[in-house]
Scaffold this active site. Structure first.
Site, PDB file in Angstrom:
ATOM      1  N   HIS A  33       0.846  -1.199   0.000  1.00 28.22           N
ATOM      2  CA  HIS A  33       0.000   0.000   0.000  1.00 28.22           C
ATOM      3  C   HIS A  33       0.879   1.245   0.000  1.00 28.22           C
ATOM      4  O   HIS A  33       2.086   1.167   0.276  1.00 28.22           O
ATOM      5  CB  HIS A  33      -0.859   0.065   1.264  1.00 28.22           C
ATOM      6  CG  HIS A  33      -1.547  -1.204   1.650  1.00 28.22           C
ATOM      7  ND1 HIS A  33      -2.733  -1.612   1.102  1.00 28.22           N
ATOM      8  CD2 HIS A  33      -1.213  -2.158   2.557  1.00 28.22           C
ATOM      9  CE1 HIS A  33      -3.115  -2.760   1.651  1.00 28.22           C
ATOM     10  NE2 HIS A  33      -2.198  -3.112   2.540  1.00 28.22           N
ATOM     11  N   ASP A 253       2.890  -6.639   2.179  1.00 28.65           N
ATOM     12  CA  ASP A 253       1.867  -5.928   2.968  1.00 28.65           C
ATOM     13  C   ASP A 253       2.402  -4.611   3.535  1.00 28.65           C
ATOM     14  O   ASP A 253       1.756  -3.962   4.359  1.00 28.65           O
ATOM     15  CB  ASP A 253       1.304  -6.808   4.084  1.00 28.65           C
ATOM     16  CG  ASP A 253       0.153  -6.171   4.828  1.00 28.65           C
ATOM     17  OD1 ASP A 253      -0.686  -5.521   4.183  1.00 28.65           O
ATOM     18  OD2 ASP A 253       0.102  -6.296   6.071  1.00 28.65           O
TER      19      ASP A 253
HETATM   20  O1  NQM Z   1      -3.511  -4.137   4.418  1.00 24.63           O
HETATM   21  C1  NQM Z   1      -3.970  -5.205   4.794  1.00 24.63           C
HETATM   22  O2  NQM Z   1      -3.837  -6.152   4.075  1.00 24.63           O
HETATM   23  C2  NQM Z   1      -4.653  -5.325   6.042  1.00 24.63           C
HETATM   24  C3  NQM Z   1      -5.165  -4.341   6.800  1.00 24.63           C
HETATM   25  C4  NQM Z   1      -5.363  -2.969   6.393  1.00 24.63           C
HETATM   26  C5  NQM Z   1      -6.210  -2.834   5.190  1.00 24.63           C
HETATM   27  O3  NQM Z   1      -6.556  -3.777   4.544  1.00 24.63           O
HETATM   28  C6  NQM Z   1      -6.651  -1.499   4.758  1.00 24.63           C
HETATM   29  O4  NQM Z   1      -6.408  -0.522   5.438  1.00 24.63           O
HETATM   30  O5  NQM Z   1      -7.276  -1.429   3.700  1.00 24.63           O
HETATM   31  C7  NQM Z   1      -5.540  -4.678   8.167  1.00 24.63           C
HETATM   32  O6  NQM Z   1      -5.760  -5.865   8.447  1.00 24.63           O
HETATM   33  O7  NQM Z   1      -5.615  -3.766   9.003  1.00 24.63           O
END
Ligand code: NQM
Length: 302
Positions: A33, A253
């Site tokens: 991300h 991740d």
């Molecule tokens: O990033 C991931 O895979 C998992 C996340 C965060 C998420 O998905 C998000 O913020 O969109 C989590 O379990 O907090």
């Protein structure tokens, strides 16, 4: 200003180790991300966490440090349905050869127009994500999700994030989605149950129901309560990778949203790869062939 002063969270390692394992040339980090930078791309008013900036420069420096060539950037919930930060990172990934070294997965308002979906495609998106984690999103309207899933640009897929306890409840909804599915973090099974535990078995039954369900063998740090070196994760996940080797992806991740209390060392995460995919053939599928089929198919058929 420090994170403490601003109240913004740091969930990633400041100095990740160099992995002992060297990924093959062309390897893809297929789940990561970007956060902001906030001055250019403010977080959503509905964001459930407020991170420090972790923008494309940091992501691409980590990519190079870990020995990867490309990224698949998944829109994080803190940016809501405004995909500008993810699109900006994808645009900045272009190499001097013109190759887009990142592609993305968007999060959209289900009322999005077909023209807006086409614009996301032009910006490098190849799928949309439906997030069912109550701690991350306020609502997840299945009927609206299904409607938009039926009019995605050609070649797109749907990424779904859910926890193991709602797998059965989601089955009718997921069964009705007419494009390939990619399940984040294997639907978060309890890996301490082992490879034949009830939650792994249920996930395998789901995979067996369709041959276009993919999954990410990701997040030992989230799934293994015993911590680094994540032995329970390795034991439970290696057989799954072997048995479904043509539809599994891998990713760091990074920047590990919400993991500020147990921040993983990204080098150690990379060192999990040969433990869940022990042969060069499995590693090539996991890190190159499979993600290329979903995200850069034009290079395969070219
Ligand atoms: O990033 C991931 O895979 C998992 C996340 C965060 C998420 O998905 C998000 O913020 O969109 C989590 O379990 O907090």
């Amino acid at each position: 200003m420090s994170a403490k002063e601003t109240g913004r969270i740091v969930s990633w390692h400041g100095n990740p180790s160099k992995p002992l394992y060297t990924p093959p040339p062309g390897a893809i980090d297929a789940h990561c991300h970007v956060f902001g930078p906030m001055a250019d791309f403010p977080f959503s008013a509905k964001a459930k966490y407020l991170p420090q900036d972790a923008g494309p420069d940091m992501l691409f420096a980590l990519r190079d440090h870990l020995g990867f060539a490309r990224n698949v950037i998944v829109q994080a919930s803190c940016h809501g349905t405004d995909n500008a930060a993810t699109l900006d990172a994808i645009a900045k990934s272009n190499g001097p050869d013109g190759i887009q070294r990142a592609r993305g997965v968007a999060v959209v308002d289900p009322a999005i127009s077909d023209a807006e979906l086409a614009a996301l495609h032009d910006g490098g998106m190849r799928g949309i994500r439906f997030n069912f984690l109550k701690r991350l999103v306020d609502d997840a309207p299945k009927d609206k999700f299904l409607e938009v899933a039926q009019r995605l640009p050609a070649g797109w897929h749907v990424v779904i994030y859910f926890e193991a306890d709602i797998l059965e409840e989601l089955r009718p909804f997921m069964d009705a989605i007419p494009v390939p599915l990619v399940i984040d973090h294997m639907g978060r099974p309890d890996v301490t149950q082992g490879p034949d535990g009830a939650e792994m078995k249920a996930f395998r039954a789901f995979l067996d129901s369709r041959d276009d369900i993919w999954f990410k063998a990701t997040c030992p740090d989230r799934l293994d309560p015993n911590g680094d070196p994540w032995n329970s994760f390795a034991d439970a996940v290696a057989p799954l990778v072997a048995d479904y080797q043509d539809r599994v992806l891998w990713g760091t991740d990074w920047p590990h949203p919400n993991m500020q209390d147990a921040i993983p060392d990204d080098g150690h995460l990379v060192d999990m790869i040969p433990r869940i995919a022990p042969t060069a053939d499995l590693q090539r599928k996991l890190l190159i062939n499979n993600p290329m089929r979903l995200y850069w198919p034009e290079e395969i058929s070219a």
